[in-house]
Scaffold this motif. Sequence first.
Motif, mmCIF file in Angstrom:
data_model
loop_
_atom_site.group_PDB
_atom_site.id
_atom_site.type_symbol
_atom_site.label_atom_id
_atom_site.label_comp_id
_atom_site.label_asym_id
_atom_site.label_seq_id
_atom_site.Cartn_x
_atom_site.Cartn_y
_atom_site.Cartn_z
ATOM 1 N N GLN A 68 0.726 -1.105 0.086
ATOM 2 C CA GLN A 68 0.087 -0.044 -0.065
ATOM 3 C C GLN A 68 0.951 1.036 0.024
ATOM 4 O O GLN A 68 0.739 2.270 -0.767
ATOM 5 C CB GLN A 68 -0.909 -0.206 1.288
ATOM 6 N N ILE A 69 1.895 1.308 0.968
ATOM 7 C CA ILE A 69 2.716 2.230 0.935
ATOM 8 C C ILE A 69 3.386 2.653 -0.478
ATOM 9 O O ILE A 69 3.491 3.745 -0.775
ATOM 10 C CB ILE A 69 3.862 2.177 1.953
ATOM 11 N N ASN A 70 3.942 1.505 -0.905
ATOM 12 C CA ASN A 70 4.257 1.548 -2.379
ATOM 13 C C ASN A 70 3.551 2.200 -3.380
ATOM 14 O O ASN A 70 3.727 3.094 -4.243
ATOM 15 C CB ASN A 70 5.166 0.375 -2.961
ATOM 16 N N LYS A 71 2.110 1.765 -3.337
ATOM 17 C CA LYS A 71 1.109 2.355 -4.218
ATOM 18 C C LYS A 71 1.073 3.598 -4.046
ATOM 19 O O LYS A 71 0.790 4.317 -4.810
ATOM 20 C CB LYS A 71 -0.055 1.557 -4.040
ATOM 21 N N GLU A 72 1.298 4.119 -2.854
ATOM 22 C CA GLU A 72 1.147 5.689 -2.705
ATOM 23 C C GLU A 72 2.116 6.443 -3.092
ATOM 24 O O GLU A 72 2.384 7.681 -2.858
ATOM 25 C CB GLU A 72 0.575 5.881 -1.231
ATOM 26 N N GLY A 73 3.248 5.683 -3.627
ATOM 27 C CA GLY A 73 4.327 6.508 -4.355
ATOM 28 C C GLY A 73 5.749 6.223 -3.692
ATOM 29 O O GLY A 73 6.652 7.153 -4.031
ATOM 30 N N VAL A 74 6.063 5.617 -2.850
ATOM 31 C CA VAL A 74 7.085 5.355 -2.008
ATOM 32 C C VAL A 74 7.935 4.137 -2.777
ATOM 33 O O VAL A 74 7.473 2.927 -2.343
ATOM 34 C CB VAL A 74 7.225 5.187 -0.576
ATOM 35 N N PRO A 75 9.220 4.233 -3.248
ATOM 36 C CA PRO A 75 9.915 3.162 -3.750
ATOM 37 C C PRO A 75 10.542 2.276 -2.575
ATOM 38 O O PRO A 75 10.855 3.373 -1.534
ATOM 39 C CB PRO A 75 10.973 3.828 -4.741
ATOM 40 N N ILE A 76 10.539 1.140 -2.556
ATOM 41 C CA ILE A 76 10.983 0.520 -1.612
ATOM 42 C C ILE A 76 12.017 -0.630 -2.009
ATOM 43 O O ILE A 76 11.927 -1.209 -2.915
ATOM 44 C CB ILE A 76 9.991 -0.264 -0.868
ATOM 45 N N LEU A 77 13.050 -0.817 -1.213
ATOM 46 C CA LEU A 77 14.285 -1.758 -0.969
ATOM 47 C C LEU A 77 13.818 -2.484 0.102
ATOM 48 O O LEU A 77 14.187 -2.017 1.078
ATOM 49 C CB LEU A 77 15.488 -1.120 -1.247
ATOM 50 N N ILE A 78 13.642 -3.858 -0.079
ATOM 51 C CA ILE A 78 13.184 -4.684 1.084
ATOM 52 C C ILE A 78 14.270 -5.938 0.996
ATOM 53 O O ILE A 78 14.618 -6.329 0.200
ATOM 54 C CB ILE A 78 12.084 -5.270 1.005
ATOM 55 N N VAL A 79 14.990 -6.265 2.220
ATOM 56 C CA VAL A 79 15.736 -7.345 2.160
ATOM 57 C C VAL A 79 15.013 -8.355 3.295
ATOM 58 O O VAL A 79 14.437 -7.975 4.423
ATOM 59 C CB VAL A 79 17.004 -7.103 2.649
ATOM 60 N N GLU A 80 14.944 -9.460 2.638
ATOM 61 C CA GLU A 80 14.074 -10.402 3.498
ATOM 62 C C GLU A 80 14.747 -11.870 3.262
ATOM 63 O O GLU A 80 15.511 -12.369 2.283
ATOM 64 C CB GLU A 80 12.756 -10.558 2.827
ATOM 65 N N GLN A 81 14.484 -12.732 4.419
ATOM 66 C CA GLN A 81 14.602 -14.178 4.475
ATOM 67 C C GLN A 81 13.219 -14.936 3.628
ATOM 68 O O GLN A 81 13.274 -15.979 3.247
ATOM 69 C CB GLN A 81 15.169 -14.660 5.691
ATOM 70 N N ASN A 82 12.308 -14.200 4.037
ATOM 71 C CA ASN A 82 11.207 -14.862 3.752
ATOM 72 C C ASN A 82 11.010 -14.494 2.072
ATOM 73 O O ASN A 82 10.181 -13.613 1.723
ATOM 74 C CB ASN A 82 9.950 -14.133 4.731
ATOM 75 N N ALA A 83 11.457 -15.399 1.307
ATOM 76 C CA ALA A 83 11.512 -15.416 -0.154
ATOM 77 C C ALA A 83 10.312 -15.306 -0.771
ATOM 78 O O ALA A 83 9.816 -14.488 -1.344
ATOM 79 C CB ALA A 83 12.483 -16.231 -0.785
#
Length: 249
Positions: free
Chosen positions: A179-194
């Motif tokens: 939702q935050i991304n849809k509102e215009g914020v680009p996101i770089l996420i690091v995760e183990q939960n692939a």
Amino acid sequence: MLLQVDNVSVAYGAVEALKRVSLAVSGAEIVAVLGANGAGKTTLLKAISGLVPVKSGAIRYNGRELHKLPAHLIARLGVVHIPEGRRVFATLTVEENLNLGGYGCPKEEVQRAKDRVFQLFPVLRERRRQLAGTLSGGEQQMLAIGRGLMRSPKLMLLDEPSLGLAPLLVDQVFATIEQINKEGVPILIVEQNARKALSIANQAHILEVGRIVLSGPARELAADARVREAYLGGAAYERRLRAKESREA
Ligand code: ATP
């Protein structure tokens, strides 16, 4: 490109945690970096936000050379880093935590940002006078993200938001990230939960022992036999997660 990480290496003494890592985030997308414990995911985010020095390579953001700037100036450019483990101020209330996130911003802006956070996370509004330390893990994760949103981020760096959360809460937190991304914020996420990260990302990279070994559209990586074998096996993921949790306990 909004963010360009170009051949970046980072070392802690003799340990080379990142080896010539390159990736990019455009103005609208979610980019995921997947990897097991110790792959270098946290180091990558810390290098971007100026918390660890870059040994070689370059990080460019909106035409600025981030690898030459101190962390506080990088934050001022709108790069918001939500660290692993949430790190909320346990002895302050939910609202005080949010106010700190907006520290130094004009009052009306703080109020506007807070309203937006409460809209995204209604549970935080309900609990705004509660001490952050008494919130559940999922609520603390929401508060950590909410605190980051208080600065109107232009790029959000998210370190393992799923860590230690029950599956239902993971779904909820990821829905909000989308939702935050849809509102215009680009996101770089690091995760183990692939599995979860690939389900919301546009582009993805696999990091193994400091090196990017595979990159591509998230949909293609989710269908890749090597990724399915190494990262999407439910049992293997659960084992890694449990090992990490017991180390941190
Ligand atoms: P995790 O999921 O466990 O957080 P990660 O993928 O985020 O793992 P990093 O925390 O970036 O990995 O660590 C990458 C490598 O750098 C590991 O070998 C780790 O032991 C090492 N490392 C990380 N921080 C330091 C430090 N402050 N000093 C020395 N070595 C470090």
